[in-house]
Design a protein around this motif. Structure first.
Motif, short mmCIF file in Angstrom:
data_model
loop_
_atom_site.label_atom_id
_atom_site.label_comp_id
_atom_site.label_asym_id
_atom_site.label_seq_id
_atom_site.Cartn_x
_atom_site.Cartn_y
_atom_site.Cartn_z
N ALA A 100 0.83 -1.20 0.00
CA ALA A 100 0.00 0.00 0.00
C ALA A 100 0.86 1.26 0.00
O ALA A 100 0.51 2.28 -0.60
N LYS A 101 2.02 1.18 0.67
CA LYS A 101 2.95 2.32 0.68
C LYS A 101 3.48 2.61 -0.73
O LYS A 101 3.85 3.74 -1.04
N LYS A 102 3.53 1.58 -1.55
CA LYS A 102 4.01 1.74 -2.93
C LYS A 102 2.87 2.10 -3.89
O LYS A 102 3.08 2.22 -5.09
N GLY A 103 1.67 2.25 -3.33
CA GLY A 103 0.52 2.57 -4.17
C GLY A 103 -0.05 1.38 -4.90
O GLY A 103 -0.81 1.53 -5.86
N ILE A 104 0.28 0.18 -4.42
CA ILE A 104 -0.20 -1.05 -5.06
C ILE A 104 -1.24 -1.69 -4.15
O ILE A 104 -0.99 -1.92 -2.96
N ARG A 105 -2.38 -1.97 -4.69
CA ARG A 105 -3.42 -2.64 -3.91
C ARG A 105 -3.63 -4.06 -4.42
O ARG A 105 -3.36 -4.37 -5.58
N MET A 106 -4.13 -4.89 -3.53
CA MET A 106 -4.44 -6.25 -3.91
C MET A 106 -5.78 -6.28 -4.62
O MET A 106 -6.69 -5.53 -4.25
N PRO A 107 -5.95 -7.11 -5.64
CA PRO A 107 -7.27 -7.21 -6.28
C PRO A 107 -8.33 -7.61 -5.25
O PRO A 107 -8.08 -8.42 -4.36
N LYS A 108 -9.49 -7.00 -5.37
CA LYS A 108 -10.59 -7.36 -4.46
C LYS A 108 -11.14 -8.75 -4.79
O LYS A 108 -11.52 -9.51 -3.90
N GLY A 109 -11.23 -9.03 -6.09
CA GLY A 109 -11.84 -10.29 -6.49
C GLY A 109 -11.17 -10.89 -7.71
O GLY A 109 -10.64 -10.18 -8.57
N ILE A 110 -11.20 -12.22 -7.77
CA ILE A 110 -10.67 -12.96 -8.91
C ILE A 110 -11.76 -13.91 -9.37
O ILE A 110 -12.36 -14.63 -8.55
N LEU A 111 -12.02 -13.91 -10.66
CA LEU A 111 -13.07 -14.76 -11.22
C LEU A 111 -12.43 -15.92 -11.97
O LEU A 111 -11.60 -15.71 -12.87
N LEU A 112 -12.79 -17.12 -11.61
CA LEU A 112 -12.31 -18.33 -12.28
C LEU A 112 -13.44 -18.91 -13.11
O LEU A 112 -14.49 -19.27 -12.55
N GLU A 113 -13.25 -19.00 -14.39
CA GLU A 113 -14.28 -19.55 -15.27
C GLU A 113 -13.77 -20.83 -15.90
O GLU A 113 -12.61 -20.92 -16.34
N GLY A 114 -14.62 -21.84 -15.94
CA GLY A 114 -14.23 -23.11 -16.55
C GLY A 114 -15.30 -24.15 -16.35
O GLY A 114 -16.20 -23.99 -15.52
#
Length: 383
Positions: A169-183
């Motif tokens: 967060a100090k580097k201005g990078i956030r973690m993705p809130k959500g990941i969608l897996l399709e298959g």
């Protein structure tokens, strides 16, 4: 100990009910020393103004003689004009409820207790804090997942951010809130989510679409809030929602109860995904068989930032799957991993396991230790 406590409570309850019933059925228990007079004498005393207070209780009338100050009772004729007659003569009248009224009141109270108790029980059952269990250690690593090499690489940095969200967060990078897996079903989406949690060494909260279904309206959205509230408390963690297309479908405002409930669930998901901060270390992974069925607002960037396809296993993955699923089984020499891999082209991971298991069963039915290619071909037809 718990059984004894329950028995004691039950015994006390029986005693209380028995005592209440006794006093209702025997109102004269504490009035054994009272003097009895006939009703006509009582009538005369009323006319002579010798009585000031009267209590009507069931089949008896209780009063005090104002001259002798003695407690007296007589029979109650149950006349509809009796109370008016007494009040006209300046007598204060109190009246106990009859046994029928009391029994009716008791049954009313019992009905409401059972009714509201059933509602409370239902709500506790459907929105219990234990509805979504937290798995501290999944026991699954990426080494247990065959194939998906590109997906594993993409997830390596996300794992790092999840473990150290404040540093990124100090580097201005956030973690993705959500990941969608399709298959397609059976290709390992659930296993991959567990492996990601295991590799990241974070908590794992599994859920599926049916967990949000209920015979009561508005329970689904409440469960959504409960899930995310628990996830925030257990952070860093991964929330995995399987069969996501079962609750995240495109909203339909047709007005039917089912569509209205689905709309509320989707709206609750939107609010929760917008409400929590990605720096808090909560990652939502949703698995679906059809991304086109999902509400566009739900899967837009900012809510589900990454979308990955989980394909059928390729040739190399199929060889590894055959070798893994043949452990403990005895394939014939002709059933090599490369040969079976070619037979299983276009098969999901789950189907490959099912076919090999069925082939071994067919061999056993024919009194053979080893399963042969014909057994595999028959198992393929049955699947």
């Amino acid at each position: 100990m718990k059984l004894r406590k329950n028995n004691l409570i039950f015994a006390i309850l029986i005693l209380v009910i028995g005592a209440a019933a006794f006093f209702l059925l025997e109102p004269d228990f504490f009035n054994k020393n009272q003097e009895y007079i006939t009703y006509d004498k009582f009538y005369e005393q009323v006319e002579k103004k010798q009585i000031t207070d009267v209590k009507i209780s069931g089949e008896k009338i209780y009063f005090k003689d104002s001259i002798t100050n003695s407690s007296i009772y007589t029979d109650n004729p149950d006349s509809p004009l009796l109370k008016e007659f007494l009040m006209r003569n300046g007598i204060s009248v109190s009246q106990d409820k009859d046994i029928e009224s009391i029994i009716s009141l008791i049954f009313d109270i019992l009905f409401y207790c059972v009714f509201f108790g059933a509602i409370i029980f239902a709500f506790r059952k459907f929105i219990s804090p234990n509805s979504f269990k937290v798995v501290r250690k999944t026991g699954v690593k990426f080494s247990d997942v065959v194939g998906m090499d590109n997906l594993k690489k993409d997830m390596s940095q996300i794992m790092e951010i999840m473990q150290h969200p404040s540093e990124y967060a100090k580097k201005g990078i956030r973690m993705p809130k959500g990941i969608l897996l399709e298959g397609e079903p059976g290709n390992g989406k659930t296993l991959f989510a567990k492996a990601l949690a295991g590799e990241s060494k974070v908590n794992f909260i599994p859920a599926k679409a049916t967990d949000f279904e209920s015979m009561f309206m508005a329970i689904g959205p409440m469960k959504v809030k409960l899930l995310f509230r628990k996830a925030k408390r257990q952070a860093p963690c991964i929330v995995f929602i399987d069969e996501f297309d079962g609750i995240g479908t495109i909203r339909n405002y047709s007005g039917s109860a089912i569509e209205t409930e689905n709309t509320r669930i989707v709206t609750a998901l939107l609010n929760e995904l917008d409400g929590f901060e990605s720096t808090k270390g909560v990652l939502v992974i949703a698995a679906t068989n059809s991304v086109h069925a999902l509400d566009p607002a739900l899967i837009r960037p900012g809510r589900f930032d990454a979308k990955f396809s989980v394909p059928y296993p390729d040739s190399n993955a199929r060889i590894k799957l055959v070798e893994m699923y043949c452990k403990g089984k005895t394939p014939a020499s002709e059933c090599t991993a490369s040969v079976l891999s070619k037979m299983f082209e276009g098969f999901s991971c789950a189907k490959i396991e099912s076919v090999l298991n069925r082939a071994a069963l067919i061999a056993g039915q024919n009194s053979r230790q080893e399963f042969i290619l014909d057994d595999v071909r028959q198992a393929v037809k049955e699947n």
